[in-house]
Design an enzyme around this catalytic site. Structure first.
Site, PDB file in Angstrom:
ATOM      1  N   HIS A 198       0.797  -1.214   0.000  1.00  0.00           N
ATOM      2  CA  HIS A 198       0.000   0.000   0.000  1.00  0.00           C
ATOM      3  C   HIS A 198       0.835   1.272   0.000  1.00  0.00           C
ATOM      4  O   HIS A 198       0.557   2.214  -0.746  1.00  0.00           O
ATOM      5  CB  HIS A 198      -0.955   0.014   1.190  1.00  0.00           C
ATOM      6  CG  HIS A 198      -1.928   1.161   1.160  1.00  0.00           C
ATOM      7  ND1 HIS A 198      -2.833   1.347   0.138  1.00  0.00           N
ATOM      8  CD2 HIS A 198      -2.123   2.206   2.023  1.00  0.00           C
ATOM      9  CE1 HIS A 198      -3.550   2.437   0.364  1.00  0.00           C
ATOM     10  NE2 HIS A 198      -3.127   2.980   1.495  1.00  0.00           N
ATOM     11  N   HIS A 204       1.664  12.041   2.696  1.00  0.00           N
ATOM     12  CA  HIS A 204       2.158  10.759   3.224  1.00  0.00           C
ATOM     13  C   HIS A 204       3.659  10.587   3.010  1.00  0.00           C
ATOM     14  O   HIS A 204       4.120   9.502   2.643  1.00  0.00           O
ATOM     15  CB  HIS A 204       1.405   9.598   2.576  1.00  0.00           C
ATOM     16  CG  HIS A 204      -0.067   9.604   2.824  1.00  0.00           C
ATOM     17  ND1 HIS A 204      -0.606   9.647   4.095  1.00  0.00           N
ATOM     18  CD2 HIS A 204      -1.130   9.579   1.965  1.00  0.00           C
ATOM     19  CE1 HIS A 204      -1.931   9.637   4.012  1.00  0.00           C
ATOM     20  NE2 HIS A 204      -2.265   9.601   2.734  1.00  0.00           N
TER      21      HIS A 204
END
Length: 375
Positions: free
Chosen positions: A173, A183
């Protein structure tokens, strides 16, 4: 054979457009053999009804198309009474794992989910695929040398028979290489990268596909943060359609980042033509952007790239200047002068550098191939 790659799809108008596009692809092209959803599927976040509505939305695309899945952060969902993680994911999906499932209650940011559908591998045609779980951290934090997921990865990669499956890809992921502001350098990413990247390089993984960042980015061959003619190609494809929106803010472009775009939702396709050539394409949804691929590159197995470099030592030095996709070569308009190319590689009619294959033109110079070589 073509595999569809989707990340962070969710259940929105854009999710539906992605699903419709995938349905149209497998209905019109018999080479489409399956799909991979690289985590963050329903965005249910603890609401079981949201898993049901997501399943009904995705049915149009996947009722007749085999689908592989792996867990992302939105699949962590804890059981309200036992605090066991991945509750919905574990009960709704059965992936082809041979390992027994082991789970434990969530302790802060420490998650335990070994075996089962947490991580697994399988061969599809000429490709061996390995699925990893960024959010299975418990044993890696205790002792990475005995971490079951690390041991699984090394055993799996060591046992791959490249004469049967010349290509090896990994899906997980979280992207190891990411120049988006979103992120960036998260702990769950760095924990896995620390032990997994050396194994990717040691055993010659050809490509790594991730989601999590809601944008598209393709990095050329990379080894420990440096461009490499033989390193894995890293692709982020987290633009499936989720409700959190797209991420289109970026850090300054690293040397290894070849193409990045956070404007569109869409999907990717990995097409295996033969034992030596695999093509990656990124295709935005037609309702939002161009319906044709706007980024493409060829991926060759590690053995092919290594053999070429052994024959032409100067190619590795040139690889930093040559990038794949849409004719970007030596930072020019896509044409390399014959004199320049002969100075680099000694004048060969066909050249492979990293993931890109070039053919010498009759009028001089080299261009990236747009069609595969047949065996």
């Amino acid at each position: 054979m073509t595999l569809v790659m989707i990340g962070d799809i969710g259940q929105t108008f854009n999710s539906n457009q992605t699903a419709c596009t995938v349905k149209d692809r497998w209905m019109s092209d018999p080479s489409v053999a399956g799909a991979v959803i690289i985590g963050d599927m329903a965005y249910a976040d603890g609401d079981g009804n949201r898993w049901d509505t997501w399943g009904r939305l995705m049915e149009q695309a996947f009722a007749q198309l085999p689908v592989l899945v792996l867990p992302g952060n939105h699949e962590i969902e804890m059981d309200a009474e036992t605090y066991m993680p991945f509750a919905a994911y574990r009960h709704r999906f059965r992936m082809p794992s041979k390992l027994p499932e082991t789970i434990g209650p969530v302790l802060g940011g420490d998650f335990l989910y070994e075996g089962g559908s947490s991580y697994y591998s399988l061969s599809v045609g000429l490709v061996h695929m390995v699925m990893l779980n960024n959010y299975n951290t418990h044993n890696a934090l205790l002792n990475v040398d005995t971490d079951p997921q690390r041991l699984f990865l090394e055993k799996t990669l060591a046992e791959v028979d490249r004469s049967v499956t010349p290509f090896v890809i990994v899906c997980m992921h979280n992207p190891m290489y990411n120049s988006n502001l979103g992120h960036h350098h998260e702990s769950f990413t760095t924990i896995l990268r620390k032990w997994a990247e050396p194994l990717f390089i040691k055993y010659g993984v050809d490509a790594v596909f991730s989601g999590h960042v809601h944008a598209y980015e393709r990095n050329g061959g990379v080894e420990f943060g440096r461009p490499s003619a033989t390193g894995p190609v890293y692709v982020t494809i987290g633009d499936g359609g989720n409700h959190e929106g797209l991420y289109n803010e970026w850090f300054p472009k690293p040397e290894y980042s070849v193409f990045r775009d956070g404007r569109y939702y869409g999907h990717g396709e990995l097409t295996v033509y033969n034992r030596s050539h695999m093509k990656w394409s990124w295709i935005p949804n037609a309702e939002q952007g161009p319906s044709l691929p706007i980024d493409e590159t060829w991926i060759r197995p590690r053995s092919e790239k290594t053999n070429l470099l052994a024959q032409k030592p100067s190619v590795q030095a040139a690889a930093h200047d040559i990038v794949g996709g849409k004719g970007e070569v030596l930072k020019t308009n896509g044409l390399i002068s014959r004199a320049r190319m002969m100075a680099v590689v000694g004048g060969v009619g066909l050249l492979s550098v990293g993931a890109v294959v070039f053919r010498r033109m009759s009028g001089g110079g080299y261009r990236p191939l747009t069609e595969p070589l047949l065996p």
